[in-house]
Each structure stands twice: as structure tokens, then as C-alpha cells.
Design a protein around this motif. Sequence first.
Motif, mmCIF file in Angstrom:
data_model
loop_
_atom_site.group_PDB
_atom_site.id
_atom_site.type_symbol
_atom_site.label_atom_id
_atom_site.label_comp_id
_atom_site.label_asym_id
_atom_site.label_seq_id
_atom_site.Cartn_x
_atom_site.Cartn_y
_atom_site.Cartn_z
ATOM 1 N N PRO A 121 -3.753 12.002 4.563
ATOM 2 C CA PRO A 121 -3.813 13.128 5.505
ATOM 3 C C PRO A 121 -4.133 12.711 6.933
ATOM 4 O O PRO A 121 -3.747 13.382 7.877
ATOM 5 C CB PRO A 121 -4.899 14.035 4.928
ATOM 6 C CG PRO A 121 -5.658 13.199 3.964
ATOM 7 C CD PRO A 121 -4.784 12.068 3.536
ATOM 8 N N SER A 122 -4.858 11.586 7.093
ATOM 9 C CA SER A 122 -5.182 11.137 8.445
ATOM 10 C C SER A 122 -5.638 9.681 8.413
ATOM 11 O O SER A 122 -5.971 9.141 7.363
ATOM 12 C CB SER A 122 -6.282 11.999 9.068
ATOM 13 O OG SER A 122 -7.492 11.844 8.364
ATOM 14 N N ILE A 123 -5.613 9.084 9.595
ATOM 15 C CA ILE A 123 -6.171 7.752 9.798
ATOM 16 C C ILE A 123 -7.252 7.895 10.859
ATOM 17 O O ILE A 123 -7.043 8.535 11.895
ATOM 18 C CB ILE A 123 -5.107 6.739 10.275
ATOM 19 C CG1 ILE A 123 -4.103 6.458 9.169
ATOM 20 C CG2 ILE A 123 -5.766 5.445 10.721
ATOM 21 C CD1 ILE A 123 -3.054 5.429 9.548
ATOM 22 N N PHE A 124 -8.402 7.296 10.598
ATOM 23 C CA PHE A 124 -9.536 7.381 11.512
ATOM 24 C C PHE A 124 -9.741 6.047 12.218
ATOM 25 O O PHE A 124 -10.079 5.053 11.588
ATOM 26 C CB PHE A 124 -10.799 7.772 10.738
ATOM 27 C CG PHE A 124 -12.046 7.817 11.573
ATOM 28 C CD1 PHE A 124 -12.180 8.753 12.588
ATOM 29 C CD2 PHE A 124 -13.081 6.932 11.343
ATOM 30 C CE1 PHE A 124 -13.335 8.802 13.365
ATOM 31 C CE2 PHE A 124 -14.239 6.962 12.107
ATOM 32 C CZ PHE A 124 -14.366 7.909 13.120
ATOM 33 N N LEU A 125 -9.508 6.030 13.512
ATOM 34 C CA LEU A 125 -9.778 4.849 14.335
ATOM 35 C C LEU A 125 -11.208 4.975 14.838
ATOM 36 O O LEU A 125 -11.509 5.833 15.674
ATOM 37 C CB LEU A 125 -8.798 4.755 15.506
ATOM 38 C CG LEU A 125 -9.011 3.591 16.473
ATOM 39 C CD1 LEU A 125 -8.899 2.249 15.745
ATOM 40 C CD2 LEU A 125 -8.014 3.663 17.621
ATOM 41 N N VAL A 177 0.841 -1.201 0.000
ATOM 42 C CA VAL A 177 0.000 0.000 0.000
ATOM 43 C C VAL A 177 0.875 1.249 0.000
ATOM 44 O O VAL A 177 0.634 2.191 -0.770
ATOM 45 C CB VAL A 177 -0.981 0.001 1.190
ATOM 46 C CG1 VAL A 177 -1.649 1.360 1.350
ATOM 47 C CG2 VAL A 177 -2.020 -1.100 1.019
ATOM 48 N N ARG A 178 1.894 1.270 0.841
ATOM 49 C CA ARG A 178 2.793 2.423 0.877
ATOM 50 C C ARG A 178 3.427 2.668 -0.489
ATOM 51 O O ARG A 178 3.447 3.798 -0.984
ATOM 52 C CB ARG A 178 3.882 2.214 1.933
ATOM 53 C CG ARG A 178 4.838 3.386 2.032
ATOM 54 C CD ARG A 178 5.876 3.159 3.098
ATOM 55 N NE ARG A 178 6.777 4.291 3.205
ATOM 56 C CZ ARG A 178 7.461 4.603 4.280
ATOM 57 N NH1 ARG A 178 7.366 3.857 5.364
ATOM 58 N NH2 ARG A 178 8.248 5.651 4.298
ATOM 59 N N ALA A 179 3.921 1.626 -1.113
ATOM 60 C CA ALA A 179 4.557 1.765 -2.429
ATOM 61 C C ALA A 179 3.547 2.225 -3.479
ATOM 62 O O ALA A 179 3.842 3.107 -4.291
ATOM 63 C CB ALA A 179 5.198 0.446 -2.845
ATOM 64 N N PHE A 180 2.358 1.636 -3.461
ATOM 65 C CA PHE A 180 1.339 2.004 -4.437
ATOM 66 C C PHE A 180 0.964 3.472 -4.306
ATOM 67 O O PHE A 180 0.894 4.199 -5.298
ATOM 68 C CB PHE A 180 0.089 1.124 -4.284
ATOM 69 C CG PHE A 180 -0.964 1.423 -5.301
ATOM 70 C CD1 PHE A 180 -0.952 0.792 -6.525
ATOM 71 C CD2 PHE A 180 -1.971 2.356 -5.040
ATOM 72 C CE1 PHE A 180 -1.917 1.075 -7.486
ATOM 73 C CE2 PHE A 180 -2.932 2.646 -5.984
ATOM 74 C CZ PHE A 180 -2.911 2.011 -7.211
ATOM 75 N N LEU A 181 0.711 3.906 -3.081
ATOM 76 C CA LEU A 181 0.325 5.308 -2.869
ATOM 77 C C LEU A 181 1.444 6.253 -3.294
ATOM 78 O O LEU A 181 1.190 7.286 -3.942
ATOM 79 C CB LEU A 181 -0.053 5.534 -1.402
ATOM 80 C CG LEU A 181 -1.296 4.791 -0.903
ATOM 81 C CD1 LEU A 181 -1.522 5.073 0.572
ATOM 82 C CD2 LEU A 181 -2.528 5.137 -1.718
ATOM 83 N N ASP A 219 3.226 4.872 10.692
ATOM 84 C CA ASP A 219 4.664 4.836 10.383
ATOM 85 C C ASP A 219 4.932 3.959 9.166
ATOM 86 O O ASP A 219 5.652 4.351 8.250
ATOM 87 C CB ASP A 219 5.471 4.292 11.563
ATOM 88 C CG ASP A 219 5.612 5.277 12.701
ATOM 89 O OD1 ASP A 219 5.383 6.489 12.498
ATOM 90 O OD2 ASP A 219 5.945 4.820 13.813
ATOM 91 N N ASP A 220 4.341 2.771 9.166
ATOM 92 C CA ASP A 220 4.577 1.824 8.073
ATOM 93 C C ASP A 220 4.042 2.338 6.743
ATOM 94 O O ASP A 220 4.567 1.992 5.686
ATOM 95 C CB ASP A 220 3.952 0.471 8.391
ATOM 96 C CG ASP A 220 4.658 -0.254 9.520
ATOM 97 O OD1 ASP A 220 5.802 0.134 9.878
ATOM 98 O OD2 ASP A 220 4.071 -1.211 10.058
ATOM 99 N N LEU A 221 3.011 3.165 6.790
ATOM 100 C CA LEU A 221 2.441 3.720 5.565
ATOM 101 C C LEU A 221 3.142 5.000 5.124
ATOM 102 O O LEU A 221 2.787 5.583 4.109
ATOM 103 C CB LEU A 221 0.937 3.958 5.734
ATOM 104 C CG LEU A 221 0.094 2.694 5.940
ATOM 105 C CD1 LEU A 221 -1.367 3.066 6.188
ATOM 106 C CD2 LEU A 221 0.230 1.745 4.763
ATOM 107 N N GLY A 222 4.127 5.446 5.921
ATOM 108 C CA GLY A 222 4.916 6.612 5.542
ATOM 109 C C GLY A 222 4.262 7.949 5.806
ATOM 110 O O GLY A 222 4.509 8.924 5.084
ATOM 111 N N MET A 223 3.468 8.033 6.865
ATOM 112 C CA MET A 223 2.771 9.284 7.155
ATOM 113 C C MET A 223 3.649 10.342 7.806
ATOM 114 O O MET A 223 3.182 11.444 8.052
ATOM 115 C CB MET A 223 1.532 9.016 8.020
ATOM 116 C CG MET A 223 0.443 8.281 7.273
ATOM 117 S SD MET A 223 -1.024 8.011 8.269
ATOM 118 C CE MET A 223 -1.618 9.703 8.514
ATOM 119 N N GLY A 224 4.878 10.018 8.096
ATOM 120 C CA GLY A 224 5.777 11.013 8.674
ATOM 121 C C GLY A 224 5.799 10.981 10.184
ATOM 122 O O GLY A 224 5.203 10.133 10.833
#
Length: 95
Positions: free
Chosen positions: A52-56, A40-44, A83-88
Motif C-alpha cells: 500500500p505504501s513505501i515509507f522513506l 520480491v515482486r514475484a514473491f509478493l 515501479d520495480d515492485l509493481g506498485m502501479g
Amino acid sequence: MPLDSARMIAVVGYEGVEWILHPVHETMPAQWSPSTRRDVRAFLADHGIGIPSIFLARGILTDDLATQTETRRLLVETRALADDLGMGSAPVLTT
């Protein structure tokens, strides 16, 4: 499933995606395998799509100690997913 969603987002032409983490959607942090996270990280990144955000999808205000403990655990897992998705270094996590 997350990679399928990312592909659909790319086809539609969105520039960003907010992942909704919920058991019904099978998107809880533990359900993202290491290979899914990498893919997913590579594809994005390849398609210029940001997160921009993750909603739990979970309430955080409770007096129940067991629920508080579980929510803290899920927040830690969500931060690791970010972190794994590269959100900074300062990802936006919403509840």
C-alpha cells in the motif's frame, strides 16, 4: 533481506506490507539489487501480498540545499523502487 521480510509477512498472513527505507535497516533503494527487486515482486504477487505504501524514513523539510538535493535524489530512487515492485502508476510514498 527484503525477500526474507516478505517471506515472514506471508507466514504471518498479512495482506500487505509497507517497506520502511532506512540505512539502519539496510533497505535504502540503492541496496535493492535488480534481482532482489524482481524476486520480491514475484514473491509478493505469488502470495497475493500488496504494497500500500513505501515509507522513506527521512525528513523533507529543511533549508539546507544539500539536504534538499539528497532528499530529491532519494525520492526519485524510491519512486523507481516502487515501479520495480509493481506498485502501479501512482504509488503512495510517505516520509
